[in-house]
Each structure stands twice: as structure tokens, then as C-alpha cells.
Enzyme design. Structure first.
Site, PDB file in Angstrom:
ATOM      1  N   ARG A   1      43.079  43.957  46.337  1.00 59.77           N
ATOM      2  CA  ARG A   1      44.263  43.216  45.879  1.00 59.77           C
ATOM      3  C   ARG A   1      44.583  43.570  44.424  1.00 59.77           C
ATOM      4  O   ARG A   1      45.741  43.635  44.033  1.00 59.77           O
ATOM      5  CB  ARG A   1      44.099  41.702  46.058  1.00 59.77           C
TER       6      ARG A   1
ATOM      7  N   GLU B   1      48.935  30.633  44.058  1.00 66.41           N
ATOM      8  CA  GLU B   1      48.351  31.586  43.116  1.00 66.41           C
ATOM      9  C   GLU B   1      49.337  32.249  42.138  1.00 66.41           C
ATOM     10  O   GLU B   1      48.994  32.461  40.973  1.00 66.41           O
ATOM     11  CB  GLU B   1      47.608  32.691  43.881  1.00 66.41           C
TER      12      GLU B   1
HETATM   13  N1  MTE Z   1      45.531  23.693  43.347  1.00 66.29           N
HETATM   14  C1  MTE Z   1      44.602  22.727  43.178  1.00 66.29           C
HETATM   15  N2  MTE Z   1      44.974  21.548  42.666  1.00 66.29           N
HETATM   16  N3  MTE Z   1      43.289  22.933  43.496  1.00 66.29           N
HETATM   17  C2  MTE Z   1      42.856  24.150  43.997  1.00 66.29           C
HETATM   18  O1  MTE Z   1      41.676  24.305  44.287  1.00 66.29           O
HETATM   19  N4  MTE Z   1      43.489  26.444  44.666  1.00 66.29           N
HETATM   20  C3  MTE Z   1      44.446  27.538  44.474  1.00 66.29           C
HETATM   21  C4  MTE Z   1      45.868  27.058  44.750  1.00 66.29           C
HETATM   22  N5  MTE Z   1      46.131  25.828  44.040  1.00 66.29           N
HETATM   23  C5  MTE Z   1      43.825  25.192  44.171  1.00 66.29           C
HETATM   24  C6  MTE Z   1      45.172  24.898  43.846  1.00 66.29           C
HETATM   25  C7  MTE Z   1      44.179  28.693  45.311  1.00 66.29           C
HETATM   26  S1  MTE Z   1      43.032  29.810  44.802  1.00 66.29           S
HETATM   27  C8  MTE Z   1      44.863  28.924  46.463  1.00 66.29           C
HETATM   28  S2  MTE Z   1      44.625  30.317  47.384  1.00 66.29           S
HETATM   29  C9  MTE Z   1      45.842  27.960  46.991  1.00 66.29           C
HETATM   30  O2  MTE Z   1      45.972  26.818  46.144  1.00 66.29           O
HETATM   31  C10 MTE Z   1      45.402  27.529  48.382  1.00 66.29           C
HETATM   32  O3  MTE Z   1      46.216  26.568  48.937  1.00 66.29           O
HETATM   33  P1  MTE Z   1      47.611  26.895  49.660  1.00 66.29           P
HETATM   34  O4  MTE Z   1      47.421  28.119  50.474  1.00 66.29           O
HETATM   35  O5  MTE Z   1      47.847  25.690  50.475  1.00 66.29           O
HETATM   36  O6  MTE Z   1      48.605  27.084  48.557  1.00 66.29           O
HETATM   37  N1  HPA Z   2      43.311  36.425  49.552  1.00 67.29           N
HETATM   38  C1  HPA Z   2      42.412  35.438  49.558  1.00 67.29           C
HETATM   39  N2  HPA Z   2      41.363  35.428  50.338  1.00 67.29           N
HETATM   40  C2  HPA Z   2      41.187  36.459  51.163  1.00 67.29           C
HETATM   41  C3  HPA Z   2      42.079  37.517  51.202  1.00 67.29           C
HETATM   42  C4  HPA Z   2      43.202  37.506  50.352  1.00 67.29           C
HETATM   43  O1  HPA Z   2      44.046  38.419  50.338  1.00 67.29           O
HETATM   44  N3  HPA Z   2      41.628  38.400  52.112  1.00 67.29           N
HETATM   45  C5  HPA Z   2      40.498  37.863  52.598  1.00 67.29           C
HETATM   46  N4  HPA Z   2      40.218  36.696  52.029  1.00 67.29           N
HETATM   47 MO1  MOS Z   3      42.584  31.440  46.691  1.00 67.24          MO
HETATM   48  S1  MOS Z   3      41.570  32.703  45.453  1.00 67.24           S
HETATM   49  O1  MOS Z   3      43.044  32.759  47.761  1.00 67.24           O
HETATM   50  O2  MOS Z   3      41.298  30.653  47.449  1.00 67.24           O
END
Ligand code: MTE
Ligand code: HPA
Ligand code: MOS
Length: 772
Positions: A314, A721
Site C-alpha cells: 500500500r 483513514e
Molecule cells: N476511529 C476511531 N474513533 N477509532 C479507531 O480505532 N480506526 C481507524 C478509522 N477510524 C479508528 C477510527 C482505522 S485504522 C480504520 S481502517 C477505520 O476507522 C475502520 O473503520 P471503518 O472501515 O468503519 O471506517
Molecule cells: N488495508 C487494511 N488492512 C488490510 C488491507 C488493506 O489494504 N489488506 C489486508 N488487510
Molecule cells: Mo485500519 S489500519 O485499515 O485498521
């Protein structure tokens, strides 16, 4: 904070009141069963060693001691590695990092477990660890061969370029610092079934790992996650060992068992954001246009591979950020060191890739004496075909880079403030200000194509109340709130009817991690699909009740079912539910979704790995104190693209939180290991994360308007993210301010930009002033 989406979608987080009153329940707050056992680890005092002997002979004298867990207790695979199976749960002969759990003590109380752990004597033969990326490169200590992505012709174009720069960039790691540490507890029963409660982003994988370790089929194990007190990627894989140890204790003793890491144990034993090292050569012209870029990229995987390969990949996918680089070769490699196994962290390698290209562009701009924002603009993806296609062959079909860029420039009054800041810097010797703008393009989809699926299970009861299950987990990001909104809208009923159930592997099987920001996209579509199935069934029943013969014309809205052509013909949802039961029509269903039209061939490094991109741009202004090296973030303006927001309140919260977390990574969070490989920063006293004080007073977040995205749930876009990387604007603004202290043709700022790093950089630009 500004909510410029004028509608009623801004529902507060469904647990908001629970979060602030303390009533929201987390894994460790659930009612713990009678007879629960507690665990405590014995951590290795060496980063690399041979394990010679474990002496646990004196433990029986300790009141409450029950047993210990070592490699010998594992009936199945002593392995929790998910991609490369290289991660022992309990070491049998080799120690691979300082703080690695060697033995776990099981006791009646936490105190007894701790006391017993302190009594265990272990003999080691101490070996020399590999602790840095450069050390690992020298010793050829790697997790796999290089991964290469290329486009065009590097060698010729570099040779012919008007200008060439060669350099190196080092990027530091980051601890997740979720408020809730890793935790799990397990109840076994007499029939060898295990109910596992775990704070995990990936319950299905936790189930799979426990099944491997205990050597029992997955259907014997139910993993349930109510909510997490933060995950941030740190519980995507690294929740698994904690749960596996609790399950192992339950299997060995036949009693419920619980593992809860203390903050220091969590920081010492779990993986972090990957540090990166990059060595590059870039060719460009006098306009600052990128012509060719040649890069060696190394990430510090730590002792085991974990998710390091997709994270590196990534990073390689995001090394272009928003820029068209006609000739590019990236050679990426994960090195192996005697440190914790680094893992997923918000952005998943994307941030490291983007910091690198933004740094390179800044160096080009300084070399040429051009404003950095001009060089950035000149290199944006644009037009059609080639100049709008990434190095991995994906065309950016809905390019919004310039839109967010121009909008944030306007909203922040960028041009005018730049002039004012130049004046301020002229008039002040010890304080200097800097202003910078950067943008983000982030690919949405798991790069592991098969992860891009979601599932749901909806159960309607006869009183009209509904249980909603889906495969995603809540970690504070507001997924459950959004999923309730999607379900309510899709089924056309009041949101209060739903109870969102804890995520559990016995409700939706074989789920993906809640990660890659795709929780809402995947599970939202699966819920919508389930609602569609239920509506179809209920429509038939309602049509009969309304004496209609065209059920497909029925509208479900706010607890009523209407006839489209004669809206006065309507019936209450509850009535239809009762009648459906009477007519023996099923009131429950699963729903399913898979992302269409994505593919990638790693052998040739080409494809369409992302369903779409999320965009954003940020302008940050800082003021540096030249005497102390500290900085203040004076103002931040953001325009971010979340499509047609499912919930503007939550999305703005995600943007603010992501930005501040990114700023923490780039400016204050510093992980320090000593020469023996001991982590010295394993507590909040030594590891500084941003607090409310670091949040800029003037913090304006705007959601890009008229931005609905085709083919995604209700036109929305993933948000978790991408905003993290908007914080790169803070690092760039700090460099602008540093440059104002001396000669501006280059600024080398270490990462994180701590006061020490800032002072060093100031000294360098001032020395150059004396030299010239
Ligand atoms: N927001 C909060 N409050 N707490 C978290 O742990 N994790 C982040 C983001 N926002 C996180 C957060 C990460 S790393 C990801 S991948 C996404 O939330 C995952 O949730 P979603 O796919 O529902 O956005
Ligand atoms: N993002 C987060 N987690 C993952 C991914 C990715 O692209 N691929 C496998 N695990
Ligand atoms: Mo988020 S780093 O894809 O849990």
C-alpha cells in the site's frame, strides 16, 4: 467545527452518551463469570536469545497459583502468523524481541499471577540482535524478496534529466495508543465449545487462529466483539495472540480465563506503525516537473511478517499520492529486526508512501527556489489517459484533486495569508511562521481482493422490533451508527426499532477485518441487500392487505408501507409483520455484498486494485519558537471528500481525529529503543500523544459538496483513514517556518518533528547562511 450538510443525517454516535458517562461497556467490563482465572506474562529481558530452561519449581507455594502456559501446552499449531506462518505464540527455543512473552502464568487472581510470574527463573543464551533497518540491510535480514513496481524507463530519463537529486528519508513508527489495551476472556464448556470475548477488529480471524492453536474446528468457537476502545489497525491481527492465550488457558484448565494487558505490557509486546527508510534518485526539469523517480523502500517488519507485505504494497501504491510520475521504479522490501512485529495502523503504509513523495517534491521546490505549492500543482494527475493513470495502471476515473485543492485554497485564504506570514517573518527574529498546503488521494478497497465482501443478518420479531447483525466491528469510528441509519433508510422504518447486536462469528461467518476504511461500504451494502430481500417478502403480504396486485410499486417509509400510485393506500409496518408470520413468510434473512470490478496482478504490478479514491486537501499554519524548537499549530483548514456523507457529524469527527493522530505521528510521538533493543518509551510519561491542547483553535473542516459517489452505499465514501494523511501539511508548514530562519534552498527535518529535530534543522539552515 462546521456541519455544512444541511440535513438530519448528523445523528450523534449511538454510544456517545455511554462513552462520556462511562456506561458504554467494553470487553473487560462485561459481567465476568464465576471462577474466572487471570493471566500474567513473563517477558523476555533480551532482544535475541536462545531459550535454555524454564524453572517453575517454586510456584506451588504461591497461594492462588494454578498453572503455567508454555509452548508444550499447545495442541495445535504454535503459530499466529496470518500471511507468512512465522509467528510463534509461545517460544520453544528462540527469543526474538525484548519483551516477548515467554511463559504465561494462570492464577486465581491477577495479583497471584503476577507474583508467580516474578518467581519463574528462565535461563537464556544471549545473542546479538539486529535493531535498525540499515543493520538489517547489511546483514541481509529480510522477510521476503523485493517487491517491484515500475512504469516507463528510469535509467534513460534519469540520465537525460535537467536536474537530479539523490537522497534518503527516514520515517519513524507510531504506537496505536488505543485507550483500551488488548483484552480477551474465554468461557469453555464441558463439550469443548469456547465462547470468546475479544477486543478485535477481525473476529473471524481471531476464531481461525484459536481454532489452529487449540486444534479444534472453527464451529466450536464463537468470537464476539461488542465494541473496542479504539483499534486504529492495532487490533487487526494483534488482537489474536491475546485471545489465543486466553483460549489456551481455558482449554488447559477447563475454566474461564482472562487476559488483559497493562498499558506497559501492551506497548512493549505489540507491533506499531512501520518505520521506513527510503533512498531515492529523482530527475526533474526547471519547472519542477517530475520526470523520473527511482526508489528503494525498506520497512521495518520487526521479528515476524504479520501484515508487513500488504502494508509495504500500500505504501508503494501511494508513493505517487496525487502526482503523475511518468517514469518510476519502486523496489520495496520488508526487513527483519529483533523488535515487535509491526502491523496495520491507520493508512496502512499509505502515510509513509505519501510523506516520501511530499518530502521529495519539497526538496525539488527548494532546490529550484519555487513555491512548494506551485511544484505540487504542476505535477497533479490531470487530463485523460496516461497523465491520469497511476504507475500500477489504474485510471483515476473521478479525479477530484484539483477540486479539493482549489476549494481549500480559497476557504483558507491561502494567497493572502502567505503574504502576511512573509511579513511576520521579516519582523520577528525568534518566532517564524510557516504555511503549507498538501493533498491526499487514497485508494479504497482491501488490496487483498477477497476481503472485499460483507455480510449481514436481520431478524424481525413479531412486535416489530428488529435485531441488526453485520460483519463489521465498532472501534469508535461510528460504524454502528451508520449501519443503523442505512438499515433504517433501506427498510423504511424508524431507527429506534433496531438493536445493533455485538459482532459475532455465529451471526455472520467468514468476515473480513473491519479495516481499510471499508466497514461502511461493505457492511452497509450487505445490510441494504438484506433489507431489499425482506421488503420484497413483506411487499407481497402488504399488497394483499391493501388489495393491490402490483407489490413492486410499494414504498417503505417511516414505518408505513404505501402504494406509489395511491399514497392514501397505506398500512403500518407492524401489521404487515404480523400478517407475514400468520402467512408463514420468513421474517429473517442474510444479506451479502462483494465489491465489483476490482483486480490486481502482483506479478506484473498492474491492475485496478481500488474501487474508487477518496480525496482531501489541507492548509496548515504553524509558528515555531526558535529558542525552544516548539511549535504551535495556529490554523488548519480542510476540504475533504466523503462523497454524499452518511453522517456528517461522524465524518467530521473522523476527519478531525485522523488529522490530529497524523499530526501526533509526524511531530511528537517518538519511539526510542536503546542499544540492546529495549523499548524505553512504553508509558504515557515518555511517549507523548496529542492532547486537546495540540488541537488547533481555528480548525475548519469542510465536506466537499455535490460529491455523491456512484456505486457506493447511498453515494458515500470511506472516511476512516484518508484524513490521517492531511497532517502532512503540518510537517510541510514546519519546514516552511524553519526555512525562514536561514537559507531556504534545503531543509532537512527529522521525523518526528520534535523540538530537538526542529532546533537541529534551524541550526542547519542558519549555518548555511554563515557559509554562503
Ligand atoms: N476511529 C476511531 N474513533 N477509532 C479507531 O480505532 N480506526 C481507524 C478509522 N477510524 C479508528 C477510527 C482505522 S485504522 C480504520 S481502517 C477505520 O476507522 C475502520 O473503520 P471503518 O472501515 O468503519 O471506517
Ligand atoms: N488495508 C487494511 N488492512 C488490510 C488491507 C488493506 O489494504 N489488506 C489486508 N488487510
Ligand atoms: Mo485500519 S489500519 O485499515 O485498521
Amino acid at each position: 467545527m462546521k456541519d455544512n450538510n444541511n440535513n438530519n443525517k448528523s445523528k450523534p454516535h449511538e454510544s456517545a452518551v455511554g462513552h462520556v458517562t462511562g456506561k458504554a461497556i467494553y470487553t473487560d467490563d462485561q459481567r465476568l463469570p464465576h471462577g474466572m482465572l487471570y493471566l500474567w506474562p513473563v517477558l523476555s529481558p533480551y532482544a535475541k536469545a536462545k531459550l535454555l530452561k524454564i524453572d517453575s519449581s517454586n510456584l506451588d507455594n504461591i497461594l492462588g497459583f494454578v498453572t503455567i502456559l508454555t509452548a508444550n501446552d499447545i495442541k495445535g499449531n504454535n503459530n499466529t502468523g496470518t500471511i507468512k506462518h512465522d509467528e510463534v505464540l509461545l517460544p520453544a527455543d528462540e527469543i526474538n524481541y525484548w519483551g516477548q512473552p515467554v511463559v504465561w502464568v494462570v492464577a486465581e487472581t491477577e495479583n497471584a499471577a503476577q507474583k508467580a510470574a516474578e518467581t519463574i527463573k528462565i535461563d537464556y543464551e544471549v545473542l546479538t540482535p539486529i535493531l535498525t533497518i540499515k543493520d538489517a540491510i547489511k546483514n541481509n535480514s529480510v522477510h521476503a524478496d523485493k517487491n517491484i513496481m515500475r512504469r516507463g524507463n528510469i535509467t534513460n530519463v534519469l540520465q537525460e534529466s535537467e536536474f537530479i537529486l539523490t537522497g534518503e528519508i527516514e520515517i519513524s513508527g507510531q504506537d496505536h495508543f488505543y485507550l483500551e489495551t488488548q483484552v480477551s476472556w474465554v468461557i469453555p464448556n464441558m463439550e469443548d465449545h469456547y465462547q470468546v470475548y475479544a477486543s478485535t477488529q477481525h473476529p473471524s480471524e481471531t476464531q481461525a487462529i484459536i481454532s489452529e492453536v487449540l486444534s479444534i474446528p472453527r464451529n466450536q468457537i464463537v468470537v464476539t466483539c461488542l465494541r473496542m476502545g479504539g483499534g486504529f489497525g492495532g487490533k487487526e491481527t494483534q488482537a489474536n495472540p491475546t485471545a489465543a492465550i486466553a483460549a489456551l488457558a481455558a482449554q488447559k484448565t477447563g475454566r474461564p480465563a482472562r487476559v488483559r494487558l497493562k498499558r506497559d505490557q501492551d506497548m512493549i509486546t505489540t507491533g506499531k506503525r512501520h518505520p521506513f527508510l527510503c533512498q531515492y534518485q529523482v530527475g526533474f526539469n526547471s519547472e519542477g516537473q517530475l520526470l523520473a523517480l527511482d526508489i528503494d523502500l525498506y520497512s521495518d517488519g520487526g521479528w515476524s511478517a504479520d501484515l508487513s507485505f500488504p502494508i509495504l504494497q500500500r505504501a508503494m501504491f501511494h508513493l505517487d499520492n496525487c502526482y503523475y510520475i511518468p517514469n518510476l521504479e519502486i523496489r520495496g522490501q520488508v526487513v527483519k529486526t529483533n523488535k515487535v512485529s509491526n502491523t496495520a495502523f491507520r493508512g496502512f503504509g499509505g502515510p509513509q508512501g505519501m510523506v516520501i513523495i511530499e518530502e521529495i517534491i519539497d526538496r525539488i521546490a527548494r532546490q529550484l527556489g519555487l513555491p512548494a505549492e506551485l511544484v505540487r500543482e504542476r505535477n497533479f494527475y490531470h487530463g485523460e489517459a496516461e497523465t491520469n493513470t497511476t504507475h500500477y495502471g489504474q485510471e483515476i476515473f473521478d479525479n477530484r484533486i484539483l477540486r479539493v485543492w482549489e476549494e481549500v485554497k480559497l476557504k483558507s485564504n491561502f494567497a493572502q495569508r502567505k503574504i502576511e506570514i512573509a511579513q511576520f517573518n521579516q519582523n520577528n527574529n525568534y518566532q517564524k511562521r510557516g504555511l503549507a498546503i498538501t493533498s491526499v488521494k487514497f485508494g479504497i478497497s482491501f488490496t487483498k481482493t477477497e476481503y472485499n465482501q460483507g455480510g449481514a443478518l436481520i431478524l424481525i420479531y413479531l412486535d416489530g422490533s428488529i435485531q441488526l447483525n453485520h460483519g463489521g466491528t465498532e472501534m469508535g469510528q461510528g460504524l454502528q451508527t451508520k449501519m443503523l441509519q442505512v438499515a433504517s433508510q433501506s427498510l423504511g422504518v424508524n431507527i429506534e426499532r433496531f438493536r445493533i447486536m455485538p459482532t459475532s462469528t455465529d451471526k455472520v461467518p467468514n468476515t473480513s477485518a473491519t479495516a481499510a476504511s471499508s466497514g461502511s461500504d461493505l457492511n452497509g451494502q450487505a445490510i441494504k441487500n438484506a433489507c431489499k430481500i425482506l421488503k420484497k417478502r413483506l411487499s407481497k403480504v402488504a399488497a394483499k392487505l391493501l388489495n393491490l396486485d402490483e407489490p413492486q410499486e410499494l414504498i417503505f417509509d417511516q414505518d408505513w408501507i404505501y402504494c406509489q400510485t395511491y399514497p392514501s393506500q397505506k398500512i403500518e409496518f407492524n401489521q404487515v409483520v404480523k400478517q407475514a408470520y400468520n402467512q408463514r413468510v420468513s421474517l429473517s434473512t442474510t444479506g451479502y455484498y462483494r465489491t465489483p470490478n476490482i483486480y490486481y496482478d502482483p506479478k506484473i504490478g498492474k491492475g485496478r486494485p481500488f474501487y474508487y479514491y477518496a480525496y482531501g486537501a489541507a492548509v496548515s499554519e504553524v509558528e515555531i519558537d526558535g529558542l525552544t524548537g516548539t511549535f504551535k499549530l495556529r490554523q488548519v483548514d480542510i476540504v475533504h471528500d466523503v462523497g454524499e456523507s452518511l453522517n456528517p457529524l461522524i465524518d467530521i469527527g473522523q476527519i478531525e481525529g485522523g488529522f490530529v493522530q497524523g499530526m501526533g505521528w509526524l511531530t511528537m510521538e517518538e519511539l526510542i529503543w536503546d542499544e540492546l533493543g529495549k523499548l524505553k518509551t512504553f508509558a504515557p510519561s515518555t511517549y507523548k500523544i496529542p492532547t486537546i491542547k495540540e488541537v488547533p483553535k481555528n480548525f475548519q473542516v469542510h465536506l466537499l459538496q455535490r460529491a455523491a459517489q456512484d456505486g457506493v452505499i447511498y453515494g458515500s465514501k470511506a472516511v476512516g483513514e484518508p484524513p490521517f494523511m492531511l497532517a502532512i501539511s503540518v510537517r510541510e508548514a514546519i519546514k516552511e517556518a524553519i526555512a525562514a530562519f536561514g537559507k531556504t534552498d534545503s531543509v532537512f527535518l527529522a521525523s518526528p518533528a520534535t523540538p530537538e529535530a526542529i532546533l537541529n534543522a534551524i541550526e542547519q539552515v542558519q549555518l548555511k547562511l554563515v557559509d554562503s
